[in-house]
Design an enzyme around this catalytic site. Structure first.
Site, PDB file in Angstrom:
ATOM      1  N   ARG A  36      -1.538  12.274  -3.581  1.00  0.00           N
ATOM      2  CA  ARG A  36      -2.923  11.802  -3.575  1.00  0.00           C
ATOM      3  C   ARG A  36      -3.781  12.567  -4.582  1.00  0.00           C
ATOM      4  O   ARG A  36      -4.705  11.997  -5.175  1.00  0.00           O
ATOM      5  CB  ARG A  36      -3.520  11.935  -2.176  1.00  0.00           C
ATOM      6  CG  ARG A  36      -3.012  10.887  -1.200  1.00  0.00           C
ATOM      7  CD  ARG A  36      -3.688  10.994   0.147  1.00  0.00           C
ATOM      8  NE  ARG A  36      -3.350   9.849   0.986  1.00  0.00           N
ATOM      9  CZ  ARG A  36      -3.773   9.694   2.239  1.00  0.00           C
ATOM     10  NH1 ARG A  36      -4.547  10.604   2.789  1.00  0.00           N
ATOM     11  NH2 ARG A  36      -3.429   8.628   2.934  1.00  0.00           N
ATOM     12  N   LYS A 197       3.998  -4.997  16.665  1.00  0.00           N
ATOM     13  CA  LYS A 197       3.205  -5.796  17.596  1.00  0.00           C
ATOM     14  C   LYS A 197       2.306  -6.836  16.925  1.00  0.00           C
ATOM     15  O   LYS A 197       1.628  -6.553  15.948  1.00  0.00           O
ATOM     16  CB  LYS A 197       2.330  -4.863  18.444  1.00  0.00           C
ATOM     17  CG  LYS A 197       3.129  -3.921  19.341  1.00  0.00           C
ATOM     18  CD  LYS A 197       2.210  -3.053  20.176  1.00  0.00           C
ATOM     19  CE  LYS A 197       3.000  -2.173  21.135  1.00  0.00           C
ATOM     20  NZ  LYS A 197       2.104  -1.335  21.989  1.00  0.00           N
ATOM     21  N   GLY A 354       1.557   2.381   5.856  1.00  0.00           N
ATOM     22  CA  GLY A 354       2.469   3.517   5.923  1.00  0.00           C
ATOM     23  C   GLY A 354       3.940   3.168   5.995  1.00  0.00           C
ATOM     24  O   GLY A 354       4.749   3.605   5.162  1.00  0.00           O
ATOM     25  N   GLY A 377      -5.519   1.833   6.700  1.00  0.00           N
ATOM     26  CA  GLY A 377      -6.505   1.013   7.402  1.00  0.00           C
ATOM     27  C   GLY A 377      -7.359   0.160   6.481  1.00  0.00           C
ATOM     28  O   GLY A 377      -7.646  -0.999   6.785  1.00  0.00           O
TER      29      GLY A 377
END
Length: 396
Positions: A36, A197, A354, A377
């Site tokens: 990063r 999910k 991820g 996110g």
């Protein structure tokens, strides 16, 4: 575009507050992965080469508005200096007299790192006074932290409404890649969505079926869709209470002209471990005591044919239990096809999340993709069609 880049700003002799994501892994006070940090280099070099001064704003960990010494950004100075190959001065505050004095004293060609913005409760509350105090340290605001753009915090949105604002090189690349994938994409567009999910990706699926031509569903999510179609999925991971929702998504896809691609054959096993005894069966022949852990070769062939005709690919989530062999076969095979078509110039491929990054790295395909997002996110919320406060503020 509704936002400005560094190319649109006069940076000479300007102090540029750069919101960065340097929330990197550490062990015993040493950075263990500086990816990063290194990805910020194009933005830092652009500012320095234009005669500007980069002043870095960032969060680290979750101190929740309290000063937590082990979450101080000061410990990152050695890693930053190594990556940027120039001096980095640290200030133990991110606003006020100390930060302004540190900026005043900064020598030419140096970089200033301000303390963890989350040491202050005003950061996560997006407090206007706190944002103004940080803004007073600089002349221009540059957001290079797409990964934090889905949060309306003082350092991601508040300052952008106070100073002339633009996107950094990393943010610019991310926005351009996502615009190419979902904004005005070349068709046909294929989305690969996997993971455990359905319930965590309802908004994502609902948005994608309206925008893509083919939606490939894999992983545990596929089991829920198979159960919704009346198939017995044995002891597989499956949200049986979500089958009604899965049926609605399939109906929505049909109405939108989007083909949902589900497994037609499956790899099953009685235990989840490396090298576990397994067999490939049709979706209507899953043993009652077995788990579905991957898609079978017939399914992979079908996915391959969809990818062969695609112009744009968006990928989020693996197709099976990619962490252990042999249940990584479908993910590896599909990733290989996508990588090959991208490398040959036939496909624009954007991936994020991820598990997705880990799976594509494991498959050896990540380097060939057009763009790999590490934003997590923020990447998901963009795919869901949501407005990201940190991006919207750049157009204010």
């Amino acid at each position: 575009m509704g936002w400005k880049s560094l190319d649109d700003m006069d940076l000479k002799s300007k102090r540029v507050l750069v919101r960065v994501d340097i929330n990197v892994p550490m062990e015993n006070g040493v950075v263990t992965d500086d990816t990063r940090i290194r990805r910020l280099l194009p933005t830092i070099e652009t500012i320095l080469n234009a005669g500007g001064t980069p002043i870095l704003l960032a969060h680290f960990g979750r101190p929740k508005g309290q000063v937590v010494p082990e979450m101080s950004l000061g410990q990152l100075v050695p890693a930053l200096e190594a990556a940027f190959d120039r001096p980095v001065t640290f200030c133990a505050d991110c606003r006020g007299p100390a930060a302004i004095a540190a900026a005043d004293a900064l020598p030419d060609g140096a970089i200033l790192l301000l303390e963890n913005t989350r040491f202050y409760p005003g950061e996560e509350k997006n407090d206007a006074t706190f944002a103004a105090e940080m803004a007073a340290v600089g002349d221009i605001y540059c957001n290079d932290a797409f990964s934090a753009a889905h949060r309306a915090h003082a350092s991601t949105e508040g300052i952008a409404c106070t100073l002339p604002a633009c996107a950094g090189r990393l943010m610019e690349a991310e926005l351009k890649a996502l615009e190419a994938a979902l904004g005005k994409p070349e068709r046909p567009v294929v989305a690969v969505v996997g993971g455990a999910k359905v319930s965590t990706k309802l908004d994502l699926l609902g948005n994608l079926v309206e925008k893509v031509d083919h939606l490939v569903i894999g992983g545990g999510m596929a089991n829920t869709f198979l159960a919704a179609e009346g198939y017995d999925v044995g002891k597989s991971l499956c949200e049986h209470d979500m089958t009604g929702t899965a049926q609605k998504i399939m109906a929505q896809a049909r109405a939108a002209g989007c083909e949902i691609v589900l497994p037609t054959d499956i790899v099953v096993a009685r235990e989840f471990k490396a090298g576990a005894a397994n067999e490939t069966v049709s979706i209507d022949a899953c043993p009652a005591d077995a788990m579905i852990l991957d898609a079978g070769p017939e399914t992979v062939e079908r996915i391959g044919s969809v990818l062969e005709n695609a112009k744009t690919l968006i990928w989020n989530g693996p197709l099976g239990a990619f962490e252990i062999a042999p249940f990584d076969t479908a993910t590896n095979s599909a990733a290989g096809i996508a990588a090959e078509r991208t490398a040959s110039g036939h496909l624009i491929s954007v991936a994020g999340g991820g598990d997705t990054v880990a799976a594509l790295n494991k498959a050896g395909a990540a380097e060939s993709f057009t763009y790999i997002s590490t934003a997590g996110g923020a990447f998901l919320e963009w795919m869901e069609g949501k407005t990201l406060p940190g991006v919207a503020a750049l157009g204010a």
